[in-house]
Every structure is written in structure tokens, then in C-alpha cells.
Design a protein around this motif. Sequence first.
Motif, PDB file in Angstrom:
ATOM      1  N   LEU A  90      -2.747 -70.465 -98.808  1.00 60.79           N
ATOM      2  CA  LEU A  90      -3.276 -70.886 -97.514  1.00 60.79           C
ATOM      3  C   LEU A  90      -4.610 -70.193 -97.295  1.00 60.79           C
ATOM      4  O   LEU A  90      -4.682 -68.966 -97.297  1.00 60.79           O
ATOM      5  CB  LEU A  90      -2.292 -70.536 -96.400  1.00 60.79           C
ATOM      6  N   ASP A  91      -5.657 -70.983 -97.098  1.00 59.23           N
ATOM      7  CA  ASP A  91      -6.996 -70.402 -97.045  1.00 59.23           C
ATOM      8  C   ASP A  91      -7.936 -71.418 -96.425  1.00 59.23           C
ATOM      9  O   ASP A  91      -7.542 -72.540 -96.088  1.00 59.23           O
ATOM     10  CB  ASP A  91      -7.453 -70.052 -98.470  1.00 59.23           C
ATOM     11  N   GLN A  92      -9.203 -71.040 -96.299  1.00 58.04           N
ATOM     12  CA  GLN A  92     -10.226 -72.024 -95.994  1.00 58.04           C
ATOM     13  C   GLN A  92     -10.378 -72.938 -97.206  1.00 58.04           C
ATOM     14  O   GLN A  92     -10.320 -72.473 -98.350  1.00 58.04           O
ATOM     15  CB  GLN A  92     -11.567 -71.344 -95.723  1.00 58.04           C
ATOM     16  N   THR A  93     -10.554 -74.220 -96.957  1.00 53.90           N
ATOM     17  CA  THR A  93     -10.778 -75.147 -98.065  1.00 53.90           C
ATOM     18  C   THR A  93     -12.265 -75.496 -98.121  1.00 53.90           C
ATOM     19  O   THR A  93     -12.949 -75.500 -97.094  1.00 53.90           O
ATOM     20  CB  THR A  93      -9.950 -76.429 -97.880  1.00 53.90           C
ATOM     21  N   PRO A  94     -12.783 -75.772 -99.308  1.00 50.24           N
ATOM     22  CA  PRO A  94     -14.218 -76.069 -99.422  1.00 50.24           C
ATOM     23  C   PRO A  94     -14.564 -77.384 -98.734  1.00 50.24           C
ATOM     24  O   PRO A  94     -13.708 -78.234 -98.493  1.00 50.24           O
ATOM     25  CB  PRO A  94     -14.434 -76.169-100.926  1.00 50.24           C
ATOM     26  N   ARG A  95     -15.817 -77.523 -98.417  1.00 50.96           N
ATOM     27  CA  ARG A  95     -16.323 -78.825 -97.994  1.00 50.96           C
ATOM     28  C   ARG A  95     -16.697 -79.615 -99.247  1.00 50.96           C
ATOM     29  O   ARG A  95     -16.794 -79.064-100.336  1.00 50.96           O
ATOM     30  CB  ARG A  95     -17.520 -78.670 -97.061  1.00 50.96           C
ATOM     31  N   VAL A  96     -16.904 -80.903 -99.061  1.00 51.83           N
ATOM     32  CA  VAL A  96     -17.215 -81.746-100.204  1.00 51.83           C
ATOM     33  C   VAL A  96     -18.458 -82.574 -99.883  1.00 51.83           C
ATOM     34  O   VAL A  96     -18.597 -83.107 -98.781  1.00 51.83           O
ATOM     35  CB  VAL A  96     -16.009 -82.651-100.562  1.00 51.83           C
ATOM     36  N   LEU A  97     -19.375 -82.599-100.825  1.00 51.03           N
ATOM     37  CA  LEU A  97     -20.572 -83.439-100.720  1.00 51.03           C
ATOM     38  C   LEU A  97     -20.321 -84.706-101.514  1.00 51.03           C
ATOM     39  O   LEU A  97     -20.054 -84.650-102.714  1.00 51.03           O
ATOM     40  CB  LEU A  97     -21.791 -82.694-101.269  1.00 51.03           C
ATOM     41  N   VAL A  98     -20.387 -85.851-100.835  1.00 56.52           N
ATOM     42  CA  VAL A  98     -20.119 -87.151-101.469  1.00 56.52           C
ATOM     43  C   VAL A  98     -21.370 -88.011-101.365  1.00 56.52           C
ATOM     44  O   VAL A  98     -22.045 -88.019-100.327  1.00 56.52           O
ATOM     45  CB  VAL A  98     -18.935 -87.864-100.782  1.00 56.52           C
ATOM     46  N   THR A  99     -21.690 -88.725-102.436  1.00 51.12           N
ATOM     47  CA  THR A  99     -22.843 -89.620-102.426  1.00 51.12           C
ATOM     48  C   THR A  99     -22.420 -91.052-102.721  1.00 51.12           C
ATOM     49  O   THR A  99     -21.391 -91.294-103.363  1.00 51.12           O
ATOM     50  CB  THR A  99     -23.906 -89.186-103.461  1.00 51.12           C
ATOM     51  N   GLN A 155     -19.969 -92.169-105.703  1.00 48.86           N
ATOM     52  CA  GLN A 155     -20.669 -91.881-106.956  1.00 48.86           C
ATOM     53  C   GLN A 155     -20.399 -90.471-107.446  1.00 48.86           C
ATOM     54  O   GLN A 155     -19.953 -90.259-108.566  1.00 48.86           O
ATOM     55  CB  GLN A 155     -22.181 -92.054-106.755  1.00 48.86           C
ATOM     56  N   GLN A 156     -20.696 -89.494-106.617  1.00 49.68           N
ATOM     57  CA  GLN A 156     -20.600 -88.105-107.035  1.00 49.68           C
ATOM     58  C   GLN A 156     -19.891 -87.299-105.962  1.00 49.68           C
ATOM     59  O   GLN A 156     -20.065 -87.537-104.761  1.00 49.68           O
ATOM     60  CB  GLN A 156     -21.992 -87.531-107.288  1.00 49.68           C
ATOM     61  N   THR A 157     -19.080 -86.340-106.388  1.00 47.21           N
ATOM     62  CA  THR A 157     -18.369 -85.464-105.472  1.00 47.21           C
ATOM     63  C   THR A 157     -18.599 -84.033-105.915  1.00 47.21           C
ATOM     64  O   THR A 157     -18.297 -83.676-107.052  1.00 47.21           O
ATOM     65  CB  THR A 157     -16.856 -85.775-105.477  1.00 47.21           C
ATOM     66  N   VAL A 158     -19.146 -83.215-105.015  1.00 49.42           N
ATOM     67  CA  VAL A 158     -19.486 -81.833-105.332  1.00 49.42           C
ATOM     68  C   VAL A 158     -18.885 -80.921-104.269  1.00 49.42           C
ATOM     69  O   VAL A 158     -19.046 -81.170-103.070  1.00 49.42           O
ATOM     70  CB  VAL A 158     -21.017 -81.630-105.387  1.00 49.42           C
ATOM     71  N   ALA A 194     -21.801 -93.165 -97.552  1.00 51.52           N
ATOM     72  CA  ALA A 194     -21.040 -92.111 -98.207  1.00 51.52           C
ATOM     73  C   ALA A 194     -19.785 -91.743 -97.414  1.00 51.52           C
ATOM     74  O   ALA A 194     -18.747 -91.407 -97.997  1.00 51.52           O
ATOM     75  CB  ALA A 194     -21.919 -90.877 -98.406  1.00 51.52           C
ATOM     76  N   TYR A 195     -19.883 -91.828 -96.094  1.00 51.71           N
ATOM     77  CA  TYR A 195     -18.696 -91.561 -95.249  1.00 51.71           C
ATOM     78  C   TYR A 195     -17.574 -92.529 -95.615  1.00 51.71           C
ATOM     79  O   TYR A 195     -16.425 -92.130 -95.822  1.00 51.71           O
ATOM     80  CB  TYR A 195     -19.087 -91.722 -93.774  1.00 51.71           C
ATOM     81  N   PHE A 196     -17.910 -93.805 -95.685  1.00 53.98           N
ATOM     82  CA  PHE A 196     -16.890 -94.801 -96.012  1.00 53.98           C
ATOM     83  C   PHE A 196     -16.449 -94.688 -97.475  1.00 53.98           C
ATOM     84  O   PHE A 196     -15.278 -94.952 -97.793  1.00 53.98           O
ATOM     85  CB  PHE A 196     -17.404 -96.205 -95.716  1.00 53.98           C
ATOM     86  N   ALA A 197     -17.355 -94.301 -98.364  1.00 58.77           N
ATOM     87  CA  ALA A 197     -16.976 -94.134 -99.776  1.00 58.77           C
ATOM     88  C   ALA A 197     -15.943 -93.024 -99.921  1.00 58.77           C
ATOM     89  O   ALA A 197     -15.000 -93.141-100.714  1.00 58.77           O
ATOM     90  CB  ALA A 197     -18.216 -93.830-100.610  1.00 58.77           C
ATOM     91  N   PHE A 198     -16.098 -91.941 -99.150  1.00 61.27           N
ATOM     92  CA  PHE A 198     -15.158 -90.821 -99.230  1.00 61.27           C
ATOM     93  C   PHE A 198     -13.825 -91.174 -98.574  1.00 61.27           C
ATOM     94  O   PHE A 198     -12.767 -91.114 -99.197  1.00 61.27           O
ATOM     95  CB  PHE A 198     -15.761 -89.585 -98.558  1.00 61.27           C
TER      96      PHE A 198
END
Length: 254
Positions: free
Chosen positions: A31-40, A49-52, A226-230
Motif C-alpha cells: 500500500l503506497d502512493q501509485t505513480p501517475r501515467v503519461l499517455v499519448t 500510443q505510448q504509456t510512461v 489521450a484522455y479517451f485513449a487511456f
Amino acid sequence: EYLESALSRVVVQQRLNAAGGFVWPPVDFRLDQTPRVLVTSPRDRIERQQTVLIAPDVAVAEMERIEGALLARENISAIVEATGGLATYPTVVLAGQDLLPLLEVAAHEWLHSYLFFRPLGQQYDQSADMTTLNETLADIAGREIGGMAYTLLTGKNAPPLDPPRDSSAAPARPGEFDLFMFMRETRQRTDDLLKRGAITGAEGYMEQRRVELSSHGYQVRKINQAYFAFHGSYGESPSSVSPIARELFELRTL
């Protein structure tokens, strides 16, 4: 470890273990903070396309800078979003949730680890449909397994699994604002505009809908391709136009 043990017992009861009561991979999460994700996504269509992964504590100004730079330099749509869990190993589950959603997310992320050793999980990135199939399966089965663990721990029944909503369904409460229908309509209209080549029109429409959404009390920082892609990768989400959720639910019912 107490929660891991409860989920492991359910996995064994449901015969998802390899053999002899041994669970593989072991249920192991923190249980921790989870990372954010950059989606393109491309601007002319909705396509993940890409998830970072990026740091969980990144400031809003930095999110906007990253998204703006990608738009200016690469002419692509980008968004930085929060996550509720991450299927590393051990998996990471967002701390601070109530017991039932916590167990559901933990089960969801464990299922990704479980599927990693099977053809379905190994094909996760092969197509948008395969990604949606994996995520939607983990959503539906994760709620079921998490609900069983919740009952095991509390003696209370978890809510039953509801079938995925369809865009043709009536509003949940006639006369009241329906977030699901609003977002599904937004996605469908955006797809239609992009298919006709109206990229700036689609982007203006999505911003207009974001502002309208805030007037109903739902604060969304940005809605773009990108919002809808994610969010569309999850078949039960109103951001998805895939039939996979309904098909999986029907298969599970049968």
C-alpha cells in the motif's frame, strides 16, 4: 499480509492456483502512493500510443508543461493521469482506500501478474483490443474476487456485479444528470468529428464538455484524445466504445 492471505484463500477456492493449494504468482502487494501515467494519442484519432510512468507527486503546472511540450513538438495529444494500482511485482495499490475497493484493486493487479504467465497477458500490448480485453477482464474478475475476500473478512456480502451499461440504455435516474451517458455521448461525438477530419472542432468540443461537466460538480482537469485513449482501455468505462465488456460479462454469466 492479512489482506494478501484473504485474497490467496479466494484464489485457491476458485481454483486459479496452479496445483495443490499453491498460488502462483503469490498474492503480494504494498500500500503506497501509485505513480501517475503519461499517455499519448494521435490528434486525428483516439489511439493509445505510448504509456510512461512518472512520479506520483508531480505538480499540475509540470503536467501542463509536459502535455504542452508534446503537443508543440510532436503534434500529439498527451495527458498525465492518476492510477489506482500498478502491476509491478509486488504490485502497488493506492493507500487510503476503503476495504472493498482496496481488495478489488489488489485482485485486479494480481490478475495482471497471473495473466503474465499465459497467452492473454503476454499479448497485452499487441493491439488496442487486447489491452481492453486484459483490463476489462481484470476489472470484472477483480471485483468478483475482491468481493469474495471482503465477505471472507467481514461476513458482509459485497454488492453483486452489475452488467456493463450500454449507450442505448435509459438514464439511471430520469431527469437527473447521468455522468455515464454524458461521457459516452462525448466520446461518440468526438469520434465522429475526428473521422470527418475536424480535429480542432473535436478539441473545442471536448473542452466545452469539460466545462459543462464542471458545472455539474465533476472536476476533470483535461479531456482530450489521450484522455479517451487511456480511460477507453477499460471496457466498462463510459470513455470506451468497445463491446468487449458486454461480451465478457455475458461469457462470465454463461
